[in-house]
Design a protein around this motif. Structure first.
Motif, PDB file in Angstrom:
ATOM      1  N   ILE A 121       0.842  -1.203   0.000  1.00 52.27           N
ATOM      2  CA  ILE A 121       0.000   0.000   0.000  1.00 52.27           C
ATOM      3  C   ILE A 121       0.877   1.253   0.000  1.00 52.27           C
ATOM      4  CG2 ILE A 121      -1.649   1.352   1.367  1.00 52.27           C
ATOM      5  CD1 ILE A 121      -2.751  -1.390   2.374  1.00 52.27           C
ATOM      6  N   LYS A 122       1.932   1.237   0.797  1.00 47.43           N
ATOM      7  CA  LYS A 122       2.829   2.393   0.877  1.00 47.43           C
ATOM      8  C   LYS A 122       3.568   2.635  -0.435  1.00 47.43           C
ATOM      9  CE  LYS A 122       3.571   1.646   5.852  1.00 47.43           C
ATOM     10  NZ  LYS A 122       2.636   2.687   6.289  1.00 47.43           N
ATOM     11  N   LEU A 123       3.727   1.590  -1.243  1.00 41.51           N
ATOM     12  CA  LEU A 123       4.460   1.710  -2.502  1.00 41.51           C
ATOM     13  C   LEU A 123       3.537   1.651  -3.712  1.00 41.51           C
ATOM     14  CD1 LEU A 123       7.384  -0.752  -1.613  1.00 41.51           C
ATOM     15  CD2 LEU A 123       7.463   1.749  -1.541  1.00 41.51           C
ATOM     16  N   LYS A 124       2.243   1.774  -3.499  1.00 40.39           N
ATOM     17  CA  LYS A 124       1.288   1.471  -4.561  1.00 40.39           C
ATOM     18  C   LYS A 124       1.365   2.400  -5.763  1.00 40.39           C
ATOM     19  CE  LYS A 124      -2.849   3.761  -2.617  1.00 40.39           C
ATOM     20  NZ  LYS A 124      -3.448   4.341  -3.829  1.00 40.39           N
ATOM     21  N   GLU A 125       1.865   3.609  -5.602  1.00 38.81           N
ATOM     22  CA  GLU A 125       1.973   4.527  -6.742  1.00 38.81           C
ATOM     23  C   GLU A 125       2.913   3.989  -7.814  1.00 38.81           C
ATOM     24  OE1 GLU A 125       0.045   7.114  -7.358  1.00 38.81           O
ATOM     25  OE2 GLU A 125      -0.992   6.508  -5.513  1.00 38.81           O
ATOM     26  N   GLU A 126       3.794   3.096  -7.437  1.00 35.45           N
ATOM     27  CA  GLU A 126       4.748   2.520  -8.389  1.00 35.45           C
ATOM     28  C   GLU A 126       4.233   1.236  -9.043  1.00 35.45           C
ATOM     29  OE1 GLU A 126       8.868   2.409  -7.036  1.00 35.45           O
ATOM     30  OE2 GLU A 126       8.259   3.543  -5.251  1.00 35.45           O
ATOM     31  N   ILE A 127       3.086   0.743  -8.578  1.00 40.62           N
ATOM     32  CA  ILE A 127       2.570  -0.543  -9.067  1.00 40.62           C
ATOM     33  C   ILE A 127       1.673  -0.330 -10.292  1.00 40.62           C
ATOM     34  CG2 ILE A 127       1.151  -2.550  -8.499  1.00 40.62           C
ATOM     35  CD1 ILE A 127       1.968  -2.127  -5.556  1.00 40.62           C
ATOM     36  N   PRO A 128       2.012  -0.978 -11.417  1.00 41.00           N
ATOM     37  CA  PRO A 128       1.203  -0.834 -12.642  1.00 41.00           C
ATOM     38  C   PRO A 128       0.085  -1.878 -12.705  1.00 41.00           C
ATOM     39  CG  PRO A 128       3.201  -2.023 -13.162  1.00 41.00           C
ATOM     40  CD  PRO A 128       3.261  -1.722 -11.684  1.00 41.00           C
ATOM     41  N   GLY A 129      -0.894  -1.740 -11.832  1.00 44.52           N
ATOM     42  CA  GLY A 129      -1.976  -2.714 -11.793  1.00 44.52           C
ATOM     43  C   GLY A 129      -2.663  -2.696 -10.448  1.00 44.52           C
ATOM     44  N   THR A 130      -3.442  -3.729 -10.202  1.00 47.60           N
ATOM     45  CA  THR A 130      -4.221  -3.837  -8.969  1.00 47.60           C
ATOM     46  C   THR A 130      -3.901  -5.150  -8.275  1.00 47.60           C
ATOM     47  OG1 THR A 130      -6.031  -2.507  -9.872  1.00 47.60           O
ATOM     48  CG2 THR A 130      -6.564  -3.957  -8.023  1.00 47.60           C
ATOM     49  N   ILE A 131      -3.765  -5.102  -6.951  1.00 49.64           N
ATOM     50  CA  ILE A 131      -3.507  -6.300  -6.157  1.00 49.64           C
ATOM     51  C   ILE A 131      -4.660  -6.493  -5.182  1.00 49.64           C
ATOM     52  CG2 ILE A 131      -1.938  -7.458  -4.550  1.00 49.64           C
ATOM     53  CD1 ILE A 131       0.304  -5.656  -5.642  1.00 49.64           C
ATOM     54  N   LYS A 132      -5.276  -7.662  -5.228  1.00 47.87           N
ATOM     55  CA  LYS A 132      -6.351  -7.979  -4.297  1.00 47.87           C
ATOM     56  C   LYS A 132      -5.804  -8.908  -3.211  1.00 47.87           C
ATOM     57  CE  LYS A 132     -10.243  -7.080  -7.336  1.00 47.87           C
ATOM     58  NZ  LYS A 132     -11.571  -7.503  -7.810  1.00 47.87           N
ATOM     59  N   ILE A 133      -5.954  -8.483  -1.978  1.00 43.48           N
ATOM     60  CA  ILE A 133      -5.495  -9.245  -0.820  1.00 43.48           C
ATOM     61  C   ILE A 133      -6.690 -10.011  -0.269  1.00 43.48           C
ATOM     62  CG2 ILE A 133      -4.388  -9.143   1.430  1.00 43.48           C
ATOM     63  CD1 ILE A 133      -2.603  -8.155  -0.868  1.00 43.48           C
ATOM     64  N   VAL A 134      -6.627 -11.324  -0.345  1.00 47.67           N
ATOM     65  CA  VAL A 134      -7.761 -12.168   0.060  1.00 47.67           C
ATOM     66  C   VAL A 134      -7.469 -12.790   1.421  1.00 47.67           C
ATOM     67  CG1 VAL A 134      -9.238 -14.108  -0.573  1.00 47.67           C
ATOM     68  CG2 VAL A 134      -8.226 -12.669  -2.370  1.00 47.67           C
ATOM     69  N   HIS A 135      -8.123 -12.258   2.440  1.00 46.50           N
ATOM     70  CA  HIS A 135      -8.058 -12.851   3.777  1.00 46.50           C
ATOM     71  C   HIS A 135      -9.267 -13.773   3.886  1.00 46.50           C
ATOM     72  CE1 HIS A 135      -4.747 -10.370   5.220  1.00 46.50           C
ATOM     73  NE2 HIS A 135      -5.351  -9.326   4.698  1.00 46.50           N
ATOM     74  N   GLN A 136      -9.014 -15.064   3.810  1.00 47.03           N
ATOM     75  CA  GLN A 136     -10.097 -16.039   3.639  1.00 47.03           C
ATOM     76  C   GLN A 136     -10.419 -16.821   4.903  1.00 47.03           C
ATOM     77  OE1 GLN A 136      -9.532 -19.384   0.757  1.00 47.03           O
ATOM     78  NE2 GLN A 136     -10.575 -20.407   2.450  1.00 47.03           N
ATOM     79  N   HIS A 137     -11.686 -16.973   5.140  1.00 51.03           N
ATOM     80  CA  HIS A 137     -12.202 -17.755   6.263  1.00 51.03           C
ATOM     81  C   HIS A 137     -12.284 -19.240   5.870  1.00 51.03           C
ATOM     82  CE1 HIS A 137     -15.521 -17.250   3.549  1.00 51.03           C
ATOM     83  NE2 HIS A 137     -16.307 -18.057   4.252  1.00 51.03           N
ATOM     84  N   ALA A 138     -12.454 -20.095   6.857  1.00 51.38           N
ATOM     85  CA  ALA A 138     -12.966 -21.473   6.707  1.00 51.38           C
ATOM     86  C   ALA A 138     -12.256 -22.337   5.678  1.00 51.38           C
ATOM     87  CB  ALA A 138     -14.460 -21.412   6.389  1.00 51.38           C
ATOM     88  N   GLU A 139     -10.936 -22.352   5.704  1.00 51.65           N
ATOM     89  CA  GLU A 139     -10.243 -23.294   4.817  1.00 51.65           C
ATOM     90  C   GLU A 139     -10.392 -24.722   5.313  1.00 51.65           C
ATOM     91  OE1 GLU A 139      -7.462 -26.077   3.384  1.00 51.65           O
ATOM     92  OE2 GLU A 139      -7.272 -25.269   5.418  1.00 51.65           O
ATOM     93  N   GLU A 140     -10.505 -24.888   6.629  1.00 48.26           N
ATOM     94  CA  GLU A 140     -10.443 -26.220   7.218  1.00 48.26           C
ATOM     95  C   GLU A 140     -11.743 -27.030   7.107  1.00 48.26           C
ATOM     96  OE1 GLU A 140      -7.822 -27.576   8.137  1.00 48.26           O
ATOM     97  OE2 GLU A 140      -6.389 -26.079   8.822  1.00 48.26           O
ATOM     98  N   THR A 141     -12.856 -26.372   6.851  1.00 48.96           N
ATOM     99  CA  THR A 141     -14.142 -27.055   6.911  1.00 48.96           C
ATOM    100  C   THR A 141     -14.891 -26.953   5.590  1.00 48.96           C
ATOM    101  OG1 THR A 141     -14.306 -26.567   9.277  1.00 48.96           O
ATOM    102  CG2 THR A 141     -16.339 -27.183   8.131  1.00 48.96           C
ATOM    103  N   PRO A 142     -15.240 -28.098   4.985  1.00 49.02           N
ATOM    104  CA  PRO A 142     -16.017 -28.078   3.740  1.00 49.02           C
ATOM    105  C   PRO A 142     -17.339 -27.342   3.931  1.00 49.02           C
ATOM    106  CG  PRO A 142     -15.145 -30.265   4.160  1.00 49.02           C
ATOM    107  CD  PRO A 142     -14.913 -29.466   5.408  1.00 49.02           C
ATOM    108  N   PRO A 143     -17.830 -26.632   2.909  1.00 54.28           N
ATOM    109  CA  PRO A 143     -17.299 -26.615   1.543  1.00 54.28           C
ATOM    110  C   PRO A 143     -16.084 -25.734   1.335  1.00 54.28           C
ATOM    111  CG  PRO A 143     -19.183 -25.171   1.691  1.00 54.28           C
ATOM    112  CD  PRO A 143     -19.070 -25.841   3.025  1.00 54.28           C
ATOM    113  N   GLY A 144     -15.605 -25.081   2.393  1.00 52.32           N
ATOM    114  CA  GLY A 144     -14.421 -24.236   2.290  1.00 52.32           C
ATOM    115  C   GLY A 144     -14.767 -22.809   1.949  1.00 52.32           C
ATOM    116  N   GLY A 145     -14.070 -21.883   2.583  1.00 48.22           N
ATOM    117  CA  GLY A 145     -14.329 -20.473   2.335  1.00 48.22           C
ATOM    118  C   GLY A 145     -13.991 -20.029   0.932  1.00 48.22           C
ATOM    119  N   ALA A 146     -13.005 -20.677   0.315  1.00 46.87           N
ATOM    120  CA  ALA A 146     -12.593 -20.278  -1.037  1.00 46.87           C
ATOM    121  C   ALA A 146     -13.729 -20.422  -2.032  1.00 46.87           C
ATOM    122  CB  ALA A 146     -11.399 -21.118  -1.479  1.00 46.87           C
ATOM    123  N   LYS A 147     -14.557 -21.425  -1.850  1.00 49.86           N
ATOM    124  CA  LYS A 147     -15.671 -21.647  -2.767  1.00 49.86           C
ATOM    125  C   LYS A 147     -16.621 -20.446  -2.783  1.00 49.86           C
ATOM    126  CE  LYS A 147     -18.896 -25.383  -4.012  1.00 49.86           C
ATOM    127  NZ  LYS A 147     -20.154 -24.659  -4.179  1.00 49.86           N
TER     128      LYS A 147
END
Length: 395
Positions: A121-147
């Protein structure tokens, strides 16, 4: 920019560790990570980013860092749920939530990504694009948060996605990867076999569900030994056989639960077909009725070969600096819901060595004494940073 980013991360190593220890002391189970999600959201307050909350029907948080120049969008993901395990590490920052433990390193995943994201974020003016930071819940339990995150559509514009996992099979400074199918897919099944109960002295007047169910247990072993190509890998496990009753009573119904693992979708489909066929055969052979619940959970995890080459080239820049080795590892039989992202988005999920220093006995993930070398968290941050910098061709 690389030198600046690496310096920023090094200077914030202690902060990464502090965050990890806070999260470790306050673990929350899958789909119940209210306070963890709040902690993450609070971290981004006042920062020049877009924050999406409660993504995918759970507690996921997706942070969008818009670079100062137009360009492609990538995503970085870390999971943050814990496990229903009573911690036995004896750490001074051990779990304060009895019966719940960060026994898989998700506390460390979240800690490194929070600080890396803040540096970007502090260096974002130099980044040619967009970065999405995915803080994801429930990896351990089906159906899984990623779904749910994928189905939300919030990542529809992402070109590539990257994630890591800490594992104690390597020392801090060692990074591992596998190209192509890398981690197993998983299926859960439950089978009810309904017969007719009766007295043990008169089996002809009953229809023994235990006999039929026992035959099923034996028969499905042939799916692996006689139906799969010997060069394909599959595992079928019966983890529960509930047929308890009286010694002289013929059981009228039995409930079985099991687990299937496979390394590719072709094997998954083959095992699925064969188990359903055997269940139908059990009905015909024994005259029983069956109810089969067969749920494909996490798909096999597939690292795009071209993107894997790209990532390996990026990581090799760190050898002799913060890395000692970058090497290919064998396929893992465990499952990971990051596979849902990789079904739709080219990307790579790789492994960070985190074997604790000075310990004779190393405990693997999901063990009540599982722990990591916290030096590995800075390694993770720098490794993913190099992947991002190389993707955007930033030196």
């Amino acid at each position: 920019m690389r030198q600046q980013l690496m310096k920023m991360l090094t200077e914030r190593k202690d902060e990464i560790i502090q965050i990890r220890r806070h999260l470790h002391a306050h673990p929350e189970l899958s789909f119940h990570e209210e306070e963890t999600s709040k902690f993450i959201r609070d971290f981004y307050k006042g920062k020049d980013v877009d924050v999406a909350e409660e993504v995918g029907g759970g507690h996921a948080v997706v942070v969008t860092i818009k670079g100062g120049k137009p360009g492609k969008t990538i995503a970085l993901r870390a999971d943050f749920d814990a496990l229903p395990i009573h911690e036995e590490t004896g750490l001074p920052f051990k779990s304060e939530n009895d019966g719940v433990m960060h026994a898989c390193g998700h506390d460390g995943h979240t800690a490194y990504l929070l600080v890396l994201a803040d540096c970007l974020i502090k260096l974002k003016e130099e980044i040619p694009g967009t970065i999405k930071i995915v803080h994801q819940h429930a990896e351990e339990t089906p159906p899984g948060g990623a779904k749910g995150v994928m189905e939300s559509g919030i990542l529809d514009d992402v070109e590539q996605i990257f994630g890591i996992h800490v594992f104690p099979f390597g020392e801090s400074g060692e990074v591992y990867y596998h190209s192509g199918y890398s981690m197993a897919g998983r299926t859960y099944f439950k089978l009810k076999v309904q017969g007719v109960g009766g007295h043990g002295s008169s089996p002809h007047m009953a229809n023994d569900a235990i006999v039929a169910a026992a035959y099923f247990v034996t028969a499905i072993q042939t799916v692996i030994s006689r139906r799969l190509n010997p060069f394909d890998t599959g595992v079928v496990t019966i983890g529960s056989f509930d047929g308890k009753g009286s010694f002289n009573v013929i059981k009228d119904a039995v409930l079985l639960e099991g687990d299937v693992r496979y390394m590719n979708t072709e094997t998954r489909d083959k095992i699925d077909k064969e188990i359903h066929r055997i269940v139908s055969g059990i009905e015909a052979m024994f005259g029983v009725k069956t109810e089969l619940t067969y749920t494909n959970d996490y798909p096999p995890l597939y690292n795009d070969p071209d993107v894997t080459k790209q990532v390996v080239a990026s990581l090799e820049k760190g050898v002799g600096e913060y890395l000692t080795t970058v090497s290919e590892y064998e396929m893992l039989s465990g499952s990971e819901d990051f596979a849902y992202y990789l079904e739709k988005i080219p990307g790579v999920f790789f492994y960070i060595g985190a074997k604790p220093k000075g310990t004779e006995q190393v405990y693997f993930n999901h063990h009540p004494k599982f722990d990591i070398d916290e030096d590995a968290l800075l390694v993770a941050a720098k490794a993913v940073a190099d992947v991002v910098l190389d993707y955007y061709k930033l030196d």
